[in-house]
Design a protein around this motif. Structure first.
Motif, mmCIF file in Angstrom:
data_model
loop_
_atom_site.group_PDB
_atom_site.id
_atom_site.type_symbol
_atom_site.label_atom_id
_atom_site.label_comp_id
_atom_site.label_asym_id
_atom_site.label_seq_id
_atom_site.Cartn_x
_atom_site.Cartn_y
_atom_site.Cartn_z
ATOM 1 N N GLY A 186 0.756 -1.080 0.094
ATOM 2 C CA GLY A 186 0.060 0.059 0.452
ATOM 3 C C GLY A 186 0.805 0.950 -0.132
ATOM 4 N N ILE A 187 2.391 1.275 -0.053
ATOM 5 C CA ILE A 187 2.505 2.631 -0.072
ATOM 6 C C ILE A 187 3.062 3.020 -1.605
ATOM 7 N N PRO A 188 2.888 4.514 -1.375
ATOM 8 C CA PRO A 188 2.116 5.248 -3.408
ATOM 9 C C PRO A 188 3.310 4.970 -3.661
ATOM 10 N N SER A 189 3.528 4.864 -5.089
ATOM 11 C CA SER A 189 5.053 5.768 -5.186
ATOM 12 C C SER A 189 5.590 6.991 -5.218
ATOM 13 N N GLY A 190 6.860 6.604 -5.292
ATOM 14 C CA GLY A 190 7.429 7.870 -5.123
ATOM 15 C C GLY A 190 7.428 8.487 -2.993
ATOM 16 N N SER A 191 6.938 7.397 -2.597
ATOM 17 C CA SER A 191 7.019 7.426 -0.758
ATOM 18 C C SER A 191 7.859 6.307 -0.457
ATOM 19 N N VAL A 192 8.432 6.933 1.163
ATOM 20 C CA VAL A 192 9.008 5.397 1.587
ATOM 21 C C VAL A 192 8.210 5.420 2.850
ATOM 22 N N MET A 193 8.477 4.543 3.476
ATOM 23 C CA MET A 193 7.989 4.113 4.875
ATOM 24 C C MET A 193 8.833 3.520 5.594
ATOM 25 N N THR A 194 8.980 3.821 6.879
ATOM 26 C CA THR A 194 9.800 2.972 8.056
ATOM 27 C C THR A 194 9.059 1.926 8.679
ATOM 28 N N TYR A 195 10.249 0.989 9.208
ATOM 29 C CA TYR A 195 9.749 -0.166 9.912
ATOM 30 C C TYR A 195 8.972 0.341 10.779
ATOM 31 N N GLY A 196 9.298 1.696 11.765
ATOM 32 C CA GLY A 196 8.619 1.614 12.666
ATOM 33 C C GLY A 196 6.648 1.671 12.674
ATOM 34 N N GLY A 214 11.320 9.643 -7.823
ATOM 35 C CA GLY A 214 11.103 10.596 -7.699
ATOM 36 C C GLY A 214 11.701 10.986 -6.468
ATOM 37 N N VAL A 215 12.465 9.800 -5.879
ATOM 38 C CA VAL A 215 12.595 10.023 -4.251
ATOM 39 C C VAL A 215 14.127 10.327 -4.405
ATOM 40 N N GLU A 216 14.664 11.679 -3.789
ATOM 41 C CA GLU A 216 15.983 12.428 -3.598
ATOM 42 C C GLU A 216 16.636 11.422 -2.823
ATOM 43 N N PHE A 217 18.017 11.056 -3.216
ATOM 44 C CA PHE A 217 18.706 10.249 -1.615
ATOM 45 C C PHE A 217 19.979 11.671 -1.530
ATOM 46 N N SER A 218 20.397 11.939 -0.376
ATOM 47 C CA SER A 218 21.743 12.066 0.241
ATOM 48 C C SER A 218 23.259 11.816 -0.519
ATOM 49 N N SER A 248 25.108 10.916 1.577
ATOM 50 C CA SER A 248 25.825 9.791 2.008
ATOM 51 C C SER A 248 24.332 8.198 1.894
ATOM 52 N N GLY A 249 23.674 8.499 0.984
ATOM 53 C CA GLY A 249 22.987 7.484 0.727
ATOM 54 C C GLY A 249 21.451 7.448 0.946
ATOM 55 N N ARG A 250 21.263 8.649 2.408
ATOM 56 C CA ARG A 250 19.862 7.980 2.916
ATOM 57 C C ARG A 250 18.613 9.100 2.065
ATOM 58 N N ILE A 251 17.520 8.874 2.919
ATOM 59 C CA ILE A 251 16.509 9.689 1.810
ATOM 60 C C ILE A 251 15.860 10.591 3.355
ATOM 61 N N ASP A 252 15.451 11.431 2.734
ATOM 62 C CA ASP A 252 14.945 12.421 3.741
ATOM 63 C C ASP A 252 13.603 12.137 4.046
ATOM 64 N N LEU A 253 13.599 11.534 5.676
ATOM 65 C CA LEU A 253 12.429 11.186 5.919
ATOM 66 C C LEU A 253 11.109 11.965 5.980
ATOM 67 N N LYS A 254 11.325 13.466 6.240
ATOM 68 C CA LYS A 254 10.819 14.927 6.330
ATOM 69 C C LYS A 254 9.847 14.552 5.228
ATOM 70 N N LYS A 255 10.377 14.082 4.204
ATOM 71 C CA LYS A 255 10.331 14.740 2.740
ATOM 72 C C LYS A 255 9.532 13.625 1.957
ATOM 73 N N TYR A 256 9.831 12.239 2.336
ATOM 74 C CA TYR A 256 9.475 11.606 1.433
ATOM 75 C C TYR A 256 9.180 10.464 2.678
ATOM 76 N N GLY A 257 9.512 10.278 3.253
ATOM 77 C CA GLY A 257 8.360 8.992 4.539
ATOM 78 C C GLY A 257 6.748 9.711 4.315
ATOM 79 N N LEU A 258 6.458 8.990 4.643
ATOM 80 C CA LEU A 258 4.748 8.189 5.177
ATOM 81 C C LEU A 258 4.597 9.382 6.048
ATOM 82 N N PRO A 259 3.284 10.309 6.306
ATOM 83 C CA PRO A 259 2.733 10.702 8.219
ATOM 84 C C PRO A 259 2.044 9.790 8.660
#
Length: 104
Positions: free
Chosen positions: A14-24, A87-91, A93-104
């Motif tokens: 159910g995770i929409p394209s262009g977004s990421v979700m954390t394990y938590g 469309g997800v941008e990586f820093s 360090s190879g990390r994703i900005d959860l504040k921008k791409y993470g689901l609320p």
DNA sequence: CAGCTGACGCCAT
DNA sequence: TATGGCGCCAGCT
């Protein structure tokens, strides 16, 4: 539920394209906010070629924590390519900005 | 039935 | 930001 794995897989699908979700977040949605480890185990249980967009699942750091194996490196690279294509941008360090791409 | 492992998270330093 | 320590749940041997 049929099983914790089934629920987790359902959420990942159910995770929409262009977004990421954390394990938590997934663990919380699955009904066990502390079962982050179990979520990771569920991810590992996903067979290759499955419809589960596992590449959209990242940890609290915004990156995949696969084991230090060559296979892991391959999956991690593939994951990055797919997310960038969505469309997800990586820093640097190879990390994703959860504040921008993470689901609320 | 008991113990171990695991694609982790959170808190403290 | 990075590192280390502790705790969490589910599945397997």
């Amino acid at each position: 539920m049929d099983g914790f794995f089934k629920t987790v897989h359902r959420i990942v699908e159910g995770i929409p394209s262009g977004s990421v979700m954390t394990y938590g977040q997934i663990a919380e949605m699955a009904g066990n906010p502390r079962a982050s480890r179990a979520v990771g185990y569920a991810m590992r249980a996903i067979p290759s070629g499955s419809d589960i967009p596992w590449h959209r699942v990242v940890n609290s750091k915004g990156e995949i924590s696969l084991r230090r194996t060559m296979q892991g490196e391959d999956d991690r690279l593939l994951q990055r390519a797919i997310l960038e294509a969505e469309g997800v941008e990586f820093s640097k360090s190879g990390r994703i900005d959860l504040k921008k791409y993470g689901l609320p």
